[in-house]
Design a protein around this motif. Structure first.
Motif, PDB file in Angstrom:
ATOM      1  N   ILE A 322      37.472  44.944  31.491  1.00 32.64           N
ATOM      2  CA  ILE A 322      37.117  44.854  32.911  1.00 32.64           C
ATOM      3  C   ILE A 322      37.623  46.030  33.743  1.00 32.64           C
ATOM      4  O   ILE A 322      37.185  46.198  34.879  1.00 32.64           O
ATOM      5  CB  ILE A 322      37.598  43.525  33.537  1.00 32.64           C
ATOM      6  CG1 ILE A 322      39.119  43.412  33.512  1.00 32.64           C
ATOM      7  CG2 ILE A 322      36.955  42.339  32.855  1.00 32.64           C
ATOM      8  CD1 ILE A 322      39.627  42.217  34.314  1.00 32.64           C
ATOM      9  N   THR A 323      38.555  46.850  33.238  1.00 30.99           N
ATOM     10  CA  THR A 323      38.985  48.034  33.995  1.00 30.99           C
ATOM     11  C   THR A 323      38.515  49.302  33.291  1.00 30.99           C
ATOM     12  O   THR A 323      38.633  49.429  32.072  1.00 30.99           O
ATOM     13  CB  THR A 323      40.518  48.095  34.163  1.00 30.99           C
ATOM     14  OG1 THR A 323      41.144  48.069  32.876  1.00 30.99           O
ATOM     15  CG2 THR A 323      41.013  46.932  35.002  1.00 30.99           C
ATOM     16  N   TYR A 324      37.992  50.228  34.093  1.00 32.58           N
ATOM     17  CA  TYR A 324      37.504  51.498  33.561  1.00 32.58           C
ATOM     18  C   TYR A 324      38.032  52.686  34.353  1.00 32.58           C
ATOM     19  O   TYR A 324      37.881  53.828  33.927  1.00 32.58           O
ATOM     20  CB  TYR A 324      35.970  51.516  33.563  1.00 32.58           C
ATOM     21  CG  TYR A 324      35.371  50.620  32.508  1.00 32.58           C
ATOM     22  CD1 TYR A 324      35.105  51.091  31.225  1.00 32.58           C
ATOM     23  CD2 TYR A 324      35.098  49.286  32.786  1.00 32.58           C
ATOM     24  CE1 TYR A 324      34.565  50.258  30.248  1.00 32.58           C
ATOM     25  CE2 TYR A 324      34.555  48.443  31.826  1.00 32.58           C
ATOM     26  CZ  TYR A 324      34.296  48.938  30.560  1.00 32.58           C
ATOM     27  OH  TYR A 324      33.769  48.105  29.593  1.00 32.58           O
ATOM     28  N   GLN A 325      38.617  52.439  35.508  1.00 30.32           N
ATOM     29  CA  GLN A 325      39.170  53.524  36.313  1.00 30.32           C
ATOM     30  C   GLN A 325      40.677  53.582  36.108  1.00 30.32           C
ATOM     31  O   GLN A 325      41.362  52.569  36.184  1.00 30.32           O
ATOM     32  CB  GLN A 325      38.840  53.298  37.788  1.00 30.32           C
ATOM     33  CG  GLN A 325      37.342  53.304  38.076  1.00 30.32           C
ATOM     34  CD  GLN A 325      37.042  53.161  39.556  1.00 30.32           C
ATOM     35  OE1 GLN A 325      37.829  53.574  40.398  1.00 30.32           O
ATOM     36  NE2 GLN A 325      35.886  52.589  39.876  1.00 30.32           N
ATOM     37  N   LYS A 355      43.620  45.534  42.817  1.00 26.81           N
ATOM     38  CA  LYS A 355      43.052  44.239  42.460  1.00 26.81           C
ATOM     39  C   LYS A 355      41.581  44.438  42.120  1.00 26.81           C
ATOM     40  O   LYS A 355      40.932  45.376  42.601  1.00 26.81           O
ATOM     41  CB  LYS A 355      43.216  43.217  43.592  1.00 26.81           C
ATOM     42  CG  LYS A 355      42.404  43.491  44.843  1.00 26.81           C
ATOM     43  CD  LYS A 355      42.606  42.379  45.873  1.00 26.81           C
ATOM     44  CE  LYS A 355      41.746  42.626  47.127  1.00 26.81           C
ATOM     45  NZ  LYS A 355      41.927  41.563  48.151  1.00 26.81           N
ATOM     46  N   ILE A 356      41.077  43.533  41.290  1.00 30.60           N
ATOM     47  CA  ILE A 356      39.699  43.632  40.839  1.00 30.60           C
ATOM     48  C   ILE A 356      39.142  42.228  40.662  1.00 30.60           C
ATOM     49  O   ILE A 356      39.890  41.281  40.375  1.00 30.60           O
ATOM     50  CB  ILE A 356      39.614  44.429  39.509  1.00 30.60           C
ATOM     51  CG1 ILE A 356      38.171  44.803  39.179  1.00 30.60           C
ATOM     52  CG2 ILE A 356      40.263  43.663  38.360  1.00 30.60           C
ATOM     53  CD1 ILE A 356      38.054  45.787  38.018  1.00 30.60           C
ATOM     54  N   GLY A 361      33.849  45.469  38.114  1.00 23.39           N
ATOM     55  CA  GLY A 361      33.393  46.198  39.291  1.00 23.39           C
ATOM     56  C   GLY A 361      34.423  47.197  39.765  1.00 23.39           C
ATOM     57  O   GLY A 361      35.317  47.613  39.020  1.00 23.39           O
ATOM     58  N   SER A 362      34.323  47.574  41.036  1.00 18.44           N
ATOM     59  CA  SER A 362      35.213  48.591  41.594  1.00 18.44           C
ATOM     60  C   SER A 362      36.537  47.967  42.020  1.00 18.44           C
ATOM     61  O   SER A 362      36.543  46.993  42.780  1.00 18.44           O
ATOM     62  CB  SER A 362      34.558  49.268  42.801  1.00 18.44           C
ATOM     63  OG  SER A 362      33.363  49.922  42.421  1.00 18.44           O
ATOM     64  N   PRO A 363      37.654  48.521  41.571  1.00 23.91           N
ATOM     65  CA  PRO A 363      38.961  47.989  41.983  1.00 23.91           C
ATOM     66  C   PRO A 363      39.289  48.384  43.416  1.00 23.91           C
ATOM     67  O   PRO A 363      38.756  49.357  43.949  1.00 23.91           O
ATOM     68  CB  PRO A 363      39.927  48.633  40.991  1.00 23.91           C
ATOM     69  CG  PRO A 363      39.259  49.908  40.586  1.00 23.91           C
ATOM     70  CD  PRO A 363      37.783  49.626  40.607  1.00 23.91           C
ATOM     71  N   ILE A 364      40.173  47.621  44.034  1.00 20.77           N
ATOM     72  CA  ILE A 364      40.624  47.873  45.403  1.00 20.77           C
ATOM     73  C   ILE A 364      42.111  48.206  45.362  1.00 20.77           C
ATOM     74  O   ILE A 364      42.913  47.434  44.835  1.00 20.77           O
ATOM     75  CB  ILE A 364      40.385  46.644  46.295  1.00 20.77           C
ATOM     76  CG1 ILE A 364      38.890  46.323  46.362  1.00 20.77           C
ATOM     77  CG2 ILE A 364      40.947  46.872  47.695  1.00 20.77           C
ATOM     78  CD1 ILE A 364      38.576  45.014  47.063  1.00 20.77           C
TER      79      ILE A 364
END
Length: 427
Positions: A322-325, A355-356, A361-364
């Protein structure tokens, strides 16, 4: 004229309680950039035995109530000195939307305490409680009422009675400690005089699991908090026995074991028996954390070459990233309301909190300040996050709202404090 009329209508719409809402709970969007903290007055309590004399207890009870309300992040208590701390002040001129009024009467070792939440605009009480209890339980009763105030205003109970488990080197060795959210009543849980890490509460708050190296290996232990001692070695298998996640039903755990060489996730019973292996030689797999419904598990794996966060269907074992950045994402924690996963990301040379959505999607980004921000853990109401922050070579515990605002140090203790874990809500 038209602009004034529009402004007046908007003002009426934004009032916390209008006549149409009398007696109803208010849904407060504390994540909104336009949110205004609610001004609440908490004058000194009155001892009915001596109503004309202000005593230290009168001040202390009011200060505790104000501190508990302020902690939740959307209330701003008005300094008592600005209105003489009197219960008969002109609250509208003081600027209070609400007041919390307390009176008590002492009879022997017992106390009868009455507390009220008043809506200043409507001029009426919207919450009232009467308690009878031993004097040494007065703190608990104040916090209990404050949590009811929070629930009355938002529909979600407060967190004043929750606790924080954490690691501290106050004694010169890293041991596990327990404290309330104000840093009072600090209690040392472990006394191994060696490295202890990764405290985790059971869902009923009665037990704490952690890893200790005092026997020369990273072993997993479970402590009964009511007995103040280690009651069971959960896993002493060769290699790592690390950082378990409690299943929401409290009947099993997931921990990292490296007994076969590779650090993998295993489901364990409460006596440490292995139920099943969840990952099989697909990189290092650590930091498991359950979804609130227990159906999914997030964890960290370097199976793609660098630490990233993955999600597993707990029944089928189906896994997705779920994380790519970012090239180092660790320590995921799922919010109790299920909406967010907060984690640590190495960003521009420092560790920051992001947080995601569980869907990806895009994390904040939540933190941007100097220093490293690590090991986040959610409050039971999903509104705040506790974490460890390193500043000027010292590591202390901080709290931030789930929207990334109002970062503040949780409490100040000697030494370094790391890897905090917020308890579940106290029933």
């Amino acid at each position: 004229m038209k602009q004034k009329l529009i402004a007046f209508l908007i003002m009426l719409f934004l009032l916390p309680f209008s006549n149409a809402w009398a007696g109803k709970r208010v849904s407060l969007d504390i994540t909104s950039a336009e949110f205004r903290k609610i001004p609440v007055a908490v004058p000194y309590f009155v001892n009915k035995n001596r109503p004309d004399a202000v005593q230290q207890a009168d001040r202390d009870l009011a200060v505790l109530a104000a501190k508990a309300l302020d902690f939740h992040g959307f209330i701003q208590t008005i300094p008592a000195s600005s209105y003489g701390a009197r219960q008969d002040a002109n609250w509208k001129s003081v600027g209070a939307d609400y007041t919390v009024i307390g009176q008590y009467e002492v009879s022997g070792d017992s106390v009868v305490m009455e507390m009220r939440l008043n809506n200043v605009l409507e001029g009426k009480m919207i919450l009232g409680r009467r308690y009878t209890f031993p004097w040494n339980k007065s703190r608990k009763m104040i916090l209990k009422f404050c949590d009811e105030v929070i629930e009355k205003l938002t529909g979600i109970p407060g967190i004043s009675e929750t606790k924080i488990a954490f690691v501290s080197d106050t004694t010169g060795k890293k041991e596990i400690y327990l404290a309330d959210i104000f840093g009072d009543s600090v209690r040392q849980v472990t006394r191994h005089k060696y490295l202890a890490v990764s405290p985790r509460f059971s869902p009923d708050n009665s037990k704490l699991t952690y890893t200790s190296y005092h026997r020369g290996n990273a072993n997993l232990y479970i402590t009964d908090l009511s007995q103040d001692k280690t009651t069971q070695a959960l896993s002493r298998r060769a290699g790592l026995n690390m950082a378990p996640a409690w299943a929401p039903n409290g009947r099993s755990l997931v921990a990292t074991l490296s007994k076969d060489g590779n650090p993998d996730l295993y489901q364990l019973t409460l006596d440490g028996s292995i139920v099943r292996r969840l990952t099989v030689n697909a990189g290092i797999n650590v930091s498991p954390n359950f979804s609130p419904d227990g159906r999914q598990l997030v964890f960290v794996s370097d199976r793609a070459g660098e630490p990233q966060i993955y999600m597993m269907d707990y029944n089928s074992g189906s896994t997705r990233r779920i994380t790519y950045q970012g090239n180092e994402n660790t320590t995921p924690a799922w919010s109790p309301d299920g909406k967010w996963i907060v984690y640590t990301c190495k960003y521009e040379g420092q560790y920051q909190l992001f947080k995601i959505s569980p869907e990806g999607g895009s994390p904040i980004q939540l933190t941007t300040s100097a220093g490293d921000h690590e090991a986040p853990s959610w409050s039971p109401d999903s509104r705040q996050i506790v974490f460890s922050r390193s500043v000027n070579g010292k590591k202390k515990l901080y709290v931030i709202s789930q929207s990334g605002r109002d970062m503040r140090q949780l409490f100040s203790l000697d030494g370094n404090q790391t890897t905090p874990q917020w308890s579940y809500r106290v029933n």
